[in-house]
Design a protein around this motif. Structure first.
Motif, PDB file in Angstrom:
ATOM      1  N   MET A 222      -0.338   6.497  13.531  1.00 31.48           N
ATOM      2  CA  MET A 222       0.980   6.639  12.948  1.00 31.48           C
ATOM      3  C   MET A 222       1.702   7.800  13.624  1.00 31.48           C
ATOM      4  O   MET A 222       2.123   8.746  12.983  1.00 31.48           O
TER       5      MET A 222
ATOM      6  N   LYS B  28      -0.104  -2.952  19.046  1.00 32.86           N
ATOM      7  CA  LYS B  28       0.849  -1.889  18.688  1.00 32.86           C
ATOM      8  C   LYS B  28       1.086  -1.773  17.193  1.00 32.86           C
ATOM      9  O   LYS B  28       1.610  -0.771  16.735  1.00 32.86           O
ATOM     10  N   VAL B  29       0.752  -2.807  16.445  1.00 31.19           N
ATOM     11  CA  VAL B  29       1.090  -2.816  15.025  1.00 31.19           C
ATOM     12  C   VAL B  29      -0.033  -2.235  14.172  1.00 31.19           C
ATOM     13  O   VAL B  29      -1.208  -2.277  14.546  1.00 31.19           O
ATOM     14  N   ALA B  30       0.353  -1.688  13.005  1.00 34.74           N
ATOM     15  CA  ALA B  30      -0.600  -1.078  12.087  1.00 34.74           C
ATOM     16  C   ALA B  30      -0.794  -1.904  10.822  1.00 34.74           C
ATOM     17  O   ALA B  30      -1.774  -1.722  10.112  1.00 34.74           O
ATOM     18  N   VAL B  31       0.164  -2.809  10.541  1.00 31.96           N
ATOM     19  CA  VAL B  31       0.157  -3.584   9.300  1.00 31.96           C
ATOM     20  C   VAL B  31       0.725  -4.973   9.588  1.00 31.96           C
ATOM     21  O   VAL B  31       1.664  -5.112  10.380  1.00 31.96           O
TER      22      VAL B  31
ATOM     23  N   LEU C 230      -6.641  -5.275  10.715  1.00 37.72           N
ATOM     24  CA  LEU C 230      -5.413  -4.699  10.157  1.00 37.72           C
ATOM     25  C   LEU C 230      -5.238  -5.068   8.690  1.00 37.72           C
ATOM     26  O   LEU C 230      -5.618  -6.156   8.263  1.00 37.72           O
TER      27      LEU C 230
ATOM     28  N   VAL D 137       5.245  -2.447  11.859  1.00 37.16           N
ATOM     29  CA  VAL D 137       4.807  -3.541  11.002  1.00 37.16           C
ATOM     30  C   VAL D 137       5.181  -4.864  11.657  1.00 37.16           C
ATOM     31  O   VAL D 137       6.315  -5.032  12.125  1.00 37.16           O
TER      32      VAL D 137
ATOM     33  N   LYS E  64       9.969  -0.821  12.584  1.00 32.58           N
ATOM     34  CA  LYS E  64       9.416   0.529  12.594  1.00 32.58           C
ATOM     35  C   LYS E  64       9.951   1.271  11.373  1.00 32.58           C
ATOM     36  O   LYS E  64      11.140   1.206  11.069  1.00 32.58           O
TER      37      LYS E  64
ATOM     38  N   VAL F 295       5.313   3.866  11.490  1.00 33.07           N
ATOM     39  CA  VAL F 295       4.356   2.778  11.600  1.00 33.07           C
ATOM     40  C   VAL F 295       5.114   1.543  12.090  1.00 33.07           C
ATOM     41  O   VAL F 295       6.288   1.370  11.766  1.00 33.07           O
TER      42      VAL F 295
ATOM     43  N   GLY G 227       6.710   3.236   6.358  1.00 37.11           N
ATOM     44  CA  GLY G 227       5.770   2.507   5.520  1.00 37.11           C
ATOM     45  C   GLY G 227       6.087   2.703   4.049  1.00 37.11           C
ATOM     46  O   GLY G 227       6.892   3.540   3.689  1.00 37.11           O
TER      47      GLY G 227
END
Length: 127
Positions: free
Chosen positions: A1, A34-37, A59, A8, A123, A6, A126
């Motif tokens: 992060m 590249k994504v976190a969620v 994820l 998404v 972006k 973050v 979150g």
């Protein structure tokens, strides 16, 4: 992060979509790695293909309520999505909603090669 933000990946998809359909849409969006969620509508968040993609990528899933999805401003417009879901782009709306207040779209919706899934990237900080 990095930087407190973050990325998404929001998804819209048909019932017949496979994990491969979803992965293809994510790849086409430029979000792979590249994504976190991963985010989608609450009623689709437990779909086998969606959960399979989340597991394979390691994820978390964010399920977004329909009312929150319908309030998002989207960059692209699908009359089918508008009629079925009350939003002009499920993928964009899910990504923006899951990325939190003040989120910005970084990649508008793209469609998988088989036409079964869409993905957009947002972006934000979150929620």
């Amino acid at each position: 992060m990095a930087g407190g933000f973050v990325i998404v990946a929001g998804f819209g998809f048909r019932a017949a979509a496979t994990a491969e359909s979803l992965a293809d849409a994510l790849e086409r969006s430029g979000g792979m790695g590249k994504v976190a969620v991963l985010a989608t509508a609450r009623d689709k968040a437990q779909a086998g293909a969606f959960c399979g993609l989340a597991r394979s990528l390691g994820l978390p899933i964010r399920a977004v309520d329909a009312e929150i999805i319908s309030r998002q401003e989207t960059a692209t417009r699908s009359s089918a999505s508008l009629a079925a879901r009350g939003t002009a782009s499920m993928a964009e709306a899910a990504a923006l909603a899951a990325a939190g207040q003040g989120a910005q779209l970084v990649a508008p919706r793209v469609i998988s090669g088989d036409g079964m899934a869409t993905c957009a990237l947002a972006k934000g900080k979150g929620t």
